[in-house]
Design an enzyme around this catalytic site. Structure first.
Site, mmCIF file in Angstrom:
data_model
loop_
_atom_site.group_PDB
_atom_site.id
_atom_site.type_symbol
_atom_site.label_atom_id
_atom_site.label_comp_id
_atom_site.label_asym_id
_atom_site.label_seq_id
_atom_site.Cartn_x
_atom_site.Cartn_y
_atom_site.Cartn_z
ATOM 1 N N GLU A 431 0.827 -1.211 0.000
ATOM 2 C CA GLU A 431 0.000 0.000 0.000
ATOM 3 C C GLU A 431 0.862 1.262 0.000
ATOM 4 O OE1 GLU A 431 -3.071 -0.232 2.993
ATOM 5 O OE2 GLU A 431 -3.943 -2.005 2.067
ATOM 6 N N GLU A 523 -3.717 -9.262 0.335
ATOM 7 C CA GLU A 523 -4.163 -9.056 1.726
ATOM 8 C C GLU A 523 -5.678 -9.001 1.708
ATOM 9 O OE1 GLU A 523 -1.975 -5.998 3.912
ATOM 10 O OE2 GLU A 523 -3.840 -5.454 4.921
HETATM 11 C C1 GAL Z 1 -4.003 -2.790 5.477
HETATM 12 C C2 GAL Z 1 -2.506 -2.710 5.719
HETATM 13 C C3 GAL Z 1 -2.091 -3.568 6.894
HETATM 14 C C4 GAL Z 1 -3.007 -3.320 8.054
HETATM 15 C C5 GAL Z 1 -4.429 -3.594 7.651
HETATM 16 C C6 GAL Z 1 -5.441 -3.453 8.767
HETATM 17 O O1 GAL Z 1 -4.463 -1.785 4.674
HETATM 18 O O2 GAL Z 1 -1.820 -3.140 4.583
HETATM 19 O O3 GAL Z 1 -0.769 -3.275 7.242
HETATM 20 O O4 GAL Z 1 -2.857 -1.994 8.446
HETATM 21 O O5 GAL Z 1 -4.771 -2.687 6.628
HETATM 22 O O6 GAL Z 1 -6.739 -3.702 8.308
#
Ligand code: GAL
Length: 830
Positions: A431, A523
């Site tokens: 991100e 993710e």
């Molecule tokens: C994502 C990020 C992670 C964590 C997660 C929590 O956007 O890549 O590191 O912060 O959100 O939901």
């Protein structure tokens, strides 16, 4: 094991004699290189935060304490609402720490190269040996090595190494980083003619059932001030059996110079590395001068064949494999970020039991031990380099070091990690803020070219934000494809795999958006749960589905999140929602769920008193939340029937009972012997539910297939907490000063039923050869130290971690709580 034969004749007796001699010399050879890399973790002195400003004033301080590495000083501190690290950093402070160690080096080593290797120091480490400055390394997650040879005293004289660790500028991380020399330290001693650090690179460009070709690149350094003529031999072993050898090279290397040599070998009928059978080979590289082996370097590797396919997703050894992965941060819960191999192994065992087959090292290079374990246990690793590039996410983070260090750090990560068979994907960032502007494409191209220079065998991805502007309708959560803006990095063609975080609503449309590039969900999910906590059901009925931001502001009891899989971040989904999509389409290679385990820091919502995350499928102590069994029912061959919540409610209260099950076509639920109905999953359902009025007693579920019972399980109403029960994950551990036994404490009623609301404070004491190194209940709002000897249980459970010392014997652990019968357990150390 290596046998070098010069000549053979056919006299049997002589042959036997030679065999005996060679066997003996083989053992000697192994011994000769046993000290090439030795642990340098013990007996350091440590000093935190005071008047020492530079290494020259170190002598003035008397406040040193002795400890063994790896060490994380932040975990020893108090949770502090005002900590400059913020809640993101777990409300634990950083600071400035000093380490020093006095040691001797054998006189015989004065003709050799002696280096010190740090696997990772968080952060901004600076190192001096006997007053000479060796260097600085800002990145807290990368390994590095210094050659100390020219500055060492040999023989009886002492040497002093000093390490300054500066984690004082906060915040510098979005999650808990820990502070200090938190990974292993090694002394490496080699001949002046030697294989360099991370000096081999093995690839297997052609793999068939009949044979695998192995390319071996070796970087060799001659630190002598004269030319060196040598032979390079590389032999491949499966366990102790020689299965291949590379062409032998004879070469002369000029003084103070290095070279890269490429050789090839072949392994017949290779045994392939797979998730189920992670078979490893070892390449033994030897440098031979005048018939004597002067350096020996071992590299573990695996032989496997894989690709990411546009239509079929991930193919490993010709078979389609769905990546069922989880993201992990590096902390080990109550142990903080000081690495311990057994603690990592336990995490992986718990995840494997759930059916997980992939790990994403979010968002930084992991401890080398994690990768070794993934090689041995069979996980598909996405090895990630950065959480930011040039643009900061927190004020003092790595972006400030980007210009000077990113090239070196990335190259080092690739060289360190590229022989691991478990790594299948490189991720160049998570991100990254620059992803939406032109600068981002430029940087992505630069990073991709660094990766390709060092390894062309794995695809490159980036964990982007959704690469198409999603137009998700806030109310229906439906994807609408209009005004689509394509992420410039995704559009640039620089990535081999399109990876993005969340937005499961868009996955089905992947091929419309990116017709030429396969997909991985880098993710997903970000569901939120507190283990063993279930909202007052009558309220929940009104509120479901409950959004995270409504949750904590409604006077809810102490920042707890209901463990029904119903609460999610707005950018994520429930666990079921994303898995349903990934499961449905073959072309989706798989996903990495946020997260496998809870981690310290980044509570969501970002709100005191919470100091650790709620995202884990497993809590901070290692206890599974209920959704663990949803995955287990889907991802493993185990027969599963899991019902929840607990069975201690107010009379007459309406309770939702869920069941996760597999290998059955129905589940029938009985309350105190009376059926309350049969349920079957329909369509893509992943659970069944009954909404029933509570009545104390026994709730029993029976799963059946074609009318025949598959499994039965029951939960009972617990009486008052009465006694403690201790269960060790291993009751015999190694007496090596590192090994751990993880002991679960259950608070039971007089009949042995878990008291699901018991939150008693438990006091621990330990007799024998070891110590208590961590206590934890998995409660994200607990501010009790993980390093104490008492802790308050959460919903009937608590964990205590016991570590051996180097004497074998027995450990006797006792747990006591006011008003409850105590418990004692014996752990043997040997
Ligand atoms: C994502 C990020 C992670 C964590 C997660 C929590 O956007 O890549 O590191 O912060 O959100 O939901």
């Amino acid at each position: 094991m290596k046998y070098r034969r010069k000549s053979l004749n056919n006299i049997l007796v002589l042959l036997m004699l030679i065999a005996v001699i060679l066997l003996d010399s083989c053992n000697k050879k192994e011994d000769a290189f046993a000290n090439r890399k030795v642990s340098f973790n013990s007996d350091w002195s440590f000093h935190l935060n005071d008047s020492i400003k530079d290494k020259d004033t170190i002598g003035a301080s008397t406040k040193w304490r002795t400890l063994n590495l790896p060490h994380d000083w932040s975990i020893e501190g108090k949770f502090d609402e005002k900590s400059p690290a913020g809640y993101g950093g777990g409300a634990l402070n950083g600071g400035l720490g000093w380490y020093k160690k006095t040691f001797k080096v054998a006189a015989a080593d004065s003709t050799k190269i002696t280096s010190i290797t740090f696997d990772g120091v968080y952060k901004n480490s600076e190192v001096w040996i006997n007053g000479h400055y060796l260097g600085k390394r800002p990145n807290g997650y990368i390994g590095f090595q210094y050659d100390m040879s020219s500055y060492l005293n040999y023989g009886d004289q002492n040497n002093e190494i000093i390490v300054k660790v500066d984690n004082s500028k906060q915040p510098n991380s979005r999650w808990y980083s820990g502070s200090g020399i938190f990974r292993n330290v090694w002394i490496e001693t080699t001949d002046k003619l030697h294989v360099e650090q991370w000096g081999t690179y093995l690839t297997t460009p052609k793999v068939t059932a009949e044979k695998a070709s192995v390319n071996i690149e070796t970087r060799i350094q001659n630190d002598y001030s004269k030319s060196k003529k040598f032979t390079l031999e590389t032999t491949i072993y499966k366990e102790d059996k020689k299965v291949g050898s590379a062409d032998i090279i004879n070469i002369t290397l000029t003084p103070k110079s290095g070279t890269i040599l490429n050789v090839h070998a072949q392994v017949d009928s290779p045994i392939l590395w797979s998730i189920e059978k992670p078979e490893l080979y070892t390449a033994v590289t030897e440098i031979i001068v005048d018939d004597k082996v002067v350096d020996q370097y071992k590299t573990n590797f695996g032989i496997r064949d894989f690709k990411f396919d546009l239509n079929k997703g991930f193919i490993l050894n010709g078979k389609q494999v769905k990546i069922k992965g989880v993201c992990m941060h590096h902390d080990l819960g109550p142990l903080g970020s000081a690495i311990n191999t057994r603690a990592i192994e336990r995490q992986l065992e718990i995840l494997k039991e759930m059916g997980v087959n992939g790990i994403r090292t979010s968002h930084n290079p992991p401890a080398p031990e994690l990768l070794d374990l993934c090689d041995k246990m069979g996980f598909i690793v996405m090895d990630e380099a950065f959480d930011m590039w040039k643009q900061n996410k927190t004020k003092y983070d790595y972006a400030n070091d980007w210009d000077k260090w990113h090239d070196r750090d990335l190259v080092d990560q690739l060289r360190r990690d590229r022989n691991h068979p478990s790594i299948f994907i490189w991720s160049i960032g998570n991100e990254i803020p620059e992803q939406w502007n032109g600068n981002g494409v430029e940087i992505a191209k630069e990073l991709a070219s660094i990766v390709r220079l060092n390894d062309k065998t794995r695809p490159i991805t980036a964990a982007m934000n959704p690469p198409v502007n999603m137009n998700i309708d806030e109310v229906t959560l439906q994807f609408e494809k209009k005004n689509v803006q394509v992420n410039p990095i995704a559009a640039s063609g620089v990535l081999d795999l399109i990876g993005y975080n969340y937005a499961h609503q868009t996955y089905a449309h992947h091929k419309e958006n990116f017709p030429n590039t396969p997909f991985i969900a880098t993710e997903t999910t970000s569901g939120l749960e507190t283990r063993g906590y279930y909202d007052n059901v009558s309220d929940v009925v009104k509120k479901w589905p409950v959004r995270w931001d409504l949750k904590f502001t409604d006077g809810n009891q102490g920042n707890t999140v209901s463990a029904y899989d119903q609460v999610q971040t707005p950018w994520g989904s429930t666990h079921e929602a994303t898995w349903k999509v990934i499961k449905k389409y073959d072309f989706l290679s798989g996903m990495y769920i946020w997260t496998g385990f809870d981690y310290i820091g980044e509570p969501t919502p970002y709100e005191w008193p919470s100091i650790s995350s709620y995202f884990g499928i497993v809590d901070l102590a290692g206890f599974p939340k209920d959704v663990y069994y949803m995955y287990q029912s889907e991802w493993t061959d185990k027969t599963v029937l899991h019902i929840f919540p607990h069975w201690n409610w107010k009379a007459g209260q309406t309770v939702d009972v869920w069941a996760y099950y597999n290998k059955a076509d129905e589940v029938e639920l009985f309350l105190n012997g009376k059926s309350v109905g049969k349920r079957s999953k329909k369509g893509d359902d992943l659970h069944v539910m009954w909404r029933i009025p509570f009545q104390p007693g026994i709730l029993k579920a029976v799963s059946r297939k074609n009318g025949k019972t598959v499994l039965e399980t029951e939960i009972k109403t617990a009486g008052n907490p009465d006694n403690l029960k201790l269960t060790a994950d291993r009751s015999t551990i190694k007496a090596d000063g590192n090994d751990l036994s993880f002991v679960t404490v259950d608070i039971l009623d007089a009949n042995g039923t878990l008291a699901p609301n018991a939150n008693n404070e438990i006091n621990f004491s330990l007799k024998g050869n070891g110590k208590i190194v961590g206590v934890c209940s998995g409660d994200p709002v607990s501010h009790e130290s993980y390093k104490g000897s008492k802790h308050t249980a959460l919903n009937g459970k608590c964990l205590v971690i016991v570590q051996s010392d180097t004497k074998s014997g027995r450990l006797e652990l006792t747990a006591k709580a006011n008003g409850l019968k105590s418990a004692t357990i014996v752990i043997t150390t040997e």
